[in-house]
Write a protein that holds these residues in place. Structure first.
Motif, short mmCIF file in Angstrom:
data_model
loop_
_atom_site.label_atom_id
_atom_site.label_comp_id
_atom_site.label_asym_id
_atom_site.label_seq_id
_atom_site.Cartn_x
_atom_site.Cartn_y
_atom_site.Cartn_z
N VAL A 84 0.85 -1.20 0.00
CA VAL A 84 0.00 0.00 0.00
C VAL A 84 0.88 1.24 0.00
N SER A 85 0.52 2.22 -0.84
CA SER A 85 1.17 3.54 -0.82
C SER A 85 0.07 4.58 -0.58
N ASP A 86 0.44 5.84 -0.54
CA ASP A 86 -0.56 6.90 -0.39
C ASP A 86 -1.44 7.03 -1.62
N PHE A 87 -1.04 6.41 -2.73
CA PHE A 87 -1.73 6.61 -4.00
C PHE A 87 -2.49 5.38 -4.49
N SER A 88 -2.08 4.19 -4.07
CA SER A 88 -2.68 2.97 -4.60
C SER A 88 -2.31 1.79 -3.72
N SER A 89 -2.84 0.64 -4.06
CA SER A 89 -2.45 -0.61 -3.40
C SER A 89 -2.33 -1.69 -4.45
N ALA A 90 -1.57 -2.71 -4.12
CA ALA A 90 -1.35 -3.79 -5.08
C ALA A 90 -1.01 -5.06 -4.32
N GLY A 91 -1.13 -6.16 -4.99
CA GLY A 91 -0.72 -7.44 -4.43
C GLY A 91 0.33 -8.03 -5.33
N GLY A 92 1.18 -8.82 -4.76
CA GLY A 92 2.23 -9.44 -5.56
C GLY A 92 3.22 -10.15 -4.67
N GLN A 93 4.25 -10.63 -5.27
CA GLN A 93 5.28 -11.38 -4.56
C GLN A 93 6.13 -10.45 -3.70
N VAL A 94 6.37 -10.84 -2.46
CA VAL A 94 7.22 -10.10 -1.54
C VAL A 94 8.31 -11.05 -1.07
N LEU A 95 9.56 -10.62 -1.20
CA LEU A 95 10.69 -11.44 -0.75
C LEU A 95 11.35 -10.79 0.45
N GLY A 96 11.64 -11.59 1.45
CA GLY A 96 12.49 -11.18 2.55
C GLY A 96 13.85 -11.80 2.29
N VAL A 97 14.89 -10.99 2.17
CA VAL A 97 16.20 -11.50 1.77
C VAL A 97 17.28 -10.98 2.72
N GLU A 98 18.45 -11.56 2.61
CA GLU A 98 19.61 -11.12 3.38
C GLU A 98 20.39 -10.09 2.56
N LEU A 99 21.33 -9.43 3.22
CA LEU A 99 22.11 -8.37 2.57
C LEU A 99 22.91 -8.86 1.37
N ASN A 100 23.29 -10.13 1.36
CA ASN A 100 24.13 -10.65 0.27
C ASN A 100 23.31 -11.10 -0.94
N TYR A 101 22.02 -10.89 -0.94
CA TYR A 101 21.17 -11.32 -2.05
C TYR A 101 21.65 -10.81 -3.42
N PRO A 102 22.04 -9.53 -3.56
CA PRO A 102 22.50 -9.06 -4.88
C PRO A 102 23.80 -9.72 -5.34
N GLN A 103 24.56 -10.32 -4.44
CA GLN A 103 25.78 -11.03 -4.82
C GLN A 103 25.45 -12.39 -5.45
N ILE A 104 24.24 -12.87 -5.22
CA ILE A 104 23.84 -14.19 -5.71
C ILE A 104 22.91 -14.07 -6.90
N ALA A 105 21.92 -13.20 -6.78
CA ALA A 105 20.93 -13.03 -7.85
C ALA A 105 21.20 -11.74 -8.61
N ASN A 106 20.85 -11.74 -9.87
CA ASN A 106 20.99 -10.55 -10.70
C ASN A 106 19.88 -9.58 -10.31
N LEU A 107 20.24 -8.47 -9.69
CA LEU A 107 19.25 -7.53 -9.19
C LEU A 107 19.59 -6.12 -9.68
N PRO A 108 19.16 -5.77 -10.91
CA PRO A 108 19.46 -4.42 -11.40
C PRO A 108 18.65 -3.38 -10.62
N ILE A 109 19.31 -2.33 -10.18
CA ILE A 109 18.64 -1.26 -9.43
C ILE A 109 18.69 -0.01 -10.30
N ALA A 110 17.52 0.45 -10.74
CA ALA A 110 17.44 1.61 -11.63
C ALA A 110 17.62 2.91 -10.85
N GLN A 111 17.14 2.92 -9.62
CA GLN A 111 17.17 4.15 -8.83
C GLN A 111 17.28 3.76 -7.36
N GLY A 112 18.05 4.50 -6.59
CA GLY A 112 18.17 4.21 -5.17
C GLY A 112 19.27 3.19 -4.90
#
Length: 146
Positions: A84-112
């Motif tokens: 949920v945000s101030d503008f909308s809500s959505a449902g979808g997959q949520v992952l709880g991961v450890e800090l080293n997740y980007p070292q294992i999986a390809n996780l492109p970050i466009a912003q932030g």
């Protein structure tokens, strides 16, 4: 007709193969995934099975006892949570991961940025959103305002 059919089948096969390769590349390279399952209640018994769920102690055991494994991370996958945000809500997959997740999986970050040690130490309530979820939660908003 036969040659055209053969060329069509080869083209379809190559397209499927390259699509699968691109999809698997998103996961990362040299990746092995493990899930819980069922194990026998008694050794050498295959009738009475009980569920077995992987735990953080399993992750620690792999880290300690498998020297050939370069990196290990645990993932909690939920699809029953609503975002949920101030503008909308959505449902979808949520992952709880450890800090080293980007070292294992390809996780492109466009912003932030991705999570860091200070986020954990200060128990910050932070999230990394995928592009699709950004569009769903912040419809019509410019990227810089997100």
């Amino acid at each position: 007709m036969g040659v055209a059919s053969l060329l069509l089948l080869i083209g379809l096969g190559e397209g499927f193969r390259s699509g699968q390769r691109r999809g698997l590349a998103e996961l990362g390279t040299d990746v092995i995934m493990m899930w819980g399952g069922t194990i026998p209640v008694l050794p050498e018994q295959h009738v009475g099975m009980r569920p077995y769920k992987l735990t953080m102690s399993d992750v620690a055991a792999i880290r300690a006892q498998a020297p050939d494994v370069r990196n290990v991370t645990s993932i909690i996958n939920r699809s029953d949570l609503k975002q949920v945000s101030d503008f909308s809500s959505a449902g979808g997959q949520v992952l709880g991961v450890e800090l080293n997740y980007p070292q294992i999986a390809n996780l492109p970050i466009a912003q932030g940025r991705f999570l860091n040690q200070q986020d954990l130490a200060e128990r910050r309530q932070v999230v990394v959103l995928g592009q699709r979820m950004v569009g769903l939660l912040f419809p019509g908003r410019p990227r810089s305002a997100q």
